[in-house]
Motif scaffolding. Structure first.
Motif, PDB file in Angstrom:
ATOM      1  N   PRO A  57      28.452  43.239  61.088  1.00  0.00           N
ATOM      2  CA  PRO A  57      29.243  44.241  60.370  1.00  0.00           C
ATOM      3  C   PRO A  57      29.049  44.125  58.858  1.00  0.00           C
ATOM      4  N   GLY A  58      29.383  45.207  58.155  1.00  0.00           N
ATOM      5  CA  GLY A  58      29.277  45.192  56.699  1.00  0.00           C
ATOM      6  C   GLY A  58      30.439  44.443  56.070  1.00  0.00           C
ATOM      7  N   ARG A  79      44.512  41.223  57.838  1.00  0.00           N
ATOM      8  CA  ARG A  79      44.602  41.411  59.289  1.00  0.00           C
ATOM      9  C   ARG A  79      45.000  42.838  59.625  1.00  0.00           C
ATOM     10  N   GLY A  80      44.579  43.269  60.799  1.00  0.00           N
ATOM     11  CA  GLY A  80      44.930  44.615  61.227  1.00  0.00           C
ATOM     12  C   GLY A  80      43.846  45.630  60.910  1.00  0.00           C
ATOM     13  N   PHE A  81      42.917  45.256  60.003  1.00  0.00           N
ATOM     14  CA  PHE A  81      41.801  46.151  59.707  1.00  0.00           C
ATOM     15  C   PHE A  81      40.642  45.797  60.637  1.00  0.00           C
ATOM     16  N   ASN A  82      40.002  46.810  61.211  1.00  0.00           N
ATOM     17  CA  ASN A  82      38.920  46.561  62.175  1.00  0.00           C
ATOM     18  C   ASN A  82      37.633  46.148  61.458  1.00  0.00           C
ATOM     19  N   LEU A  83      37.432  44.838  61.367  1.00  0.00           N
ATOM     20  CA  LEU A  83      36.253  44.317  60.665  1.00  0.00           C
ATOM     21  C   LEU A  83      34.976  44.509  61.468  1.00  0.00           C
ATOM     22  N   HIS A 108      31.956  54.050  57.669  1.00  0.00           N
ATOM     23  CA  HIS A 108      31.425  54.783  58.830  1.00  0.00           C
ATOM     24  C   HIS A 108      31.613  53.961  60.102  1.00  0.00           C
ATOM     25  N   PRO A 109      32.869  53.737  60.533  1.00  0.00           N
ATOM     26  CA  PRO A 109      33.073  52.991  61.779  1.00  0.00           C
ATOM     27  C   PRO A 109      32.544  53.821  62.949  1.00  0.00           C
ATOM     28  N   ASP A 110      31.655  53.213  63.752  1.00  0.00           N
ATOM     29  CA  ASP A 110      31.027  53.931  64.879  1.00  0.00           C
ATOM     30  C   ASP A 110      30.423  55.260  64.397  1.00  0.00           C
TER      31      ASP A 110
END
Length: 329
Positions: A57-58, A79-83, A108-110
């Motif tokens: 991941p970036g 926490r709680g952020f989709n790394l 640009h997640p997914d």
């Protein structure tokens, strides 16, 4: 011609440059605070673009340019952020009246499109995630310039979201891409008609917004109106694919990370890699702005320069998917 597919560059070297350790898979955008802390957006993955770390991941790195031998260190994210799906692209900082530093990140997640707003917590060396912004007027975000704690201009580099329609749009040269203004109270289209709107930034006096049109090889100067709309003032034509724009706060000069040959960028060949080019534009509002090539390399050192930004005699150059360079001017 739009990709400048036949163009080769002649090297323009700087006396003292070194590759930044820990950046191996791109530093697509860089933003430097007035105190010399530099944020790097690293690890961008994009359909059709090469990646040296496709499974990683970036992230956001930080470098203190006041240190004698500055190093880039990854910032922790709350926490709680989709790394796992973090895929950062353009970035911008905003300093509020109470000195709070906000970092805006195109994500640009997914391969979707969001703008993430973080609060920078310097003592903890971390970013606190505050908000994720999605909007139908932000279908293909490339870059942002923050103008308030939750207010920004953003470029869309495509009109469509569907990959085939995106390809068709580029192939047919539709000029449908645009700039959008976002605030919690209002979201609106403020400029359109670009071939592929890319980097965006603002003059030090906050009167003008600059937009790079990468495939048209242009920088547009737009005047900011009281209602946040933009009106075109002028267009500067260049002989290269212009990516991100950075502003020297003291002189107002525009520093541009460019792709001399876009064909090599999209069709990656390690034996004939994409080249890099950094331009400095002085007095863009004058009749004859001065355009200087500060750095150019055929890809032997640096491949695919996407951003160049200066601080106190230091030049940082980032790339779409390769390394990053620290130079003394």
């Amino acid at each position: 011609n739009r990709l400048k597919a036949s163009r080769e560059v002649e090297s323009v070297d700087l006396p003292s440059c070194r590759l930044i350790k820990g950046i191996e898979a791109g530093a697509e955008d860089i933003d430097i605070l007035p105190n010399g802390l530099a944020f790097f957006s690293v690890g961008l993955k994009f359909p059709g673009l090469h990646s040296f770390a496709p499974d990683k991941p970036g992230g956001i790195l930080l470098m203190d340019l006041n240190e004698e031998k500055p190093k880039a260190k990854e910032l922790r994210i709350s926490r709680g952020f989709n790394l796992a799906s973090f895929n950062p692209h353009g970035i911008s900082t905003f300093i509020d009246s109470d000195d709070t530093v906000y970092l805006f990140v195109v994500n640009h997640p997914d391969f979707k499109n969001t703008v993430e707003i973080f609060k920078f917590e310097e003592e903890e060396n971390s970013l606190l995630h505050l908000k994720t912004i999605r909007h139908e007027l932000l279908p293909s975000v490339n870059d942002v310039i923050a103008v308030g704690p939750a207010h920004f201009y953003a470029t869309n580099d495509h009109y469509f979201t569907d990959p085939f329609l995106k390809y068709l749009e580029t192939f047919l040269n539709l000029h449908w891409t645009n700039v959008v203004y976002y605030s919690p109270n209002e979201v609106k289209l403020v400029a359109e008609g670009f071939d592929s709107a890319n980097g965006i930034n603002m003059s030090p006096d906050k009167k003008y917004i600059y937009v790079a049109d990468v495939l048209a090889h242009e920088i547009h100067v737009l005047e900011k109106q009281p209602n946040m709309n933009l009106t075109q003032v002028k267009v500067l034509q260049l002989d290269t694919l212009v990516d991100n724009l950075s502003i020297d706060p003291s002189s107002g000069d525009i520093w541009v990370g460019c792709h001399p040959n876009g064909q090599k960028l999209f069709v990656y060949d390690p034996s004939n890699p994409p080249s890099s080019e950094v331009l400095r534009i002085q007095n863009i509002l004058s009749e004859k702005p001065l355009v200087t090539t500060v750095y150019a390399n055929n890809g032997s050192v640096l491949q695919g320069s996407s951003v160049a930004t200066v601080y106190d005699g230091i030049l940082l150059i980032g790339t779409l998917y390769h390394r990053a360079l620290y130079c003394e001017l």
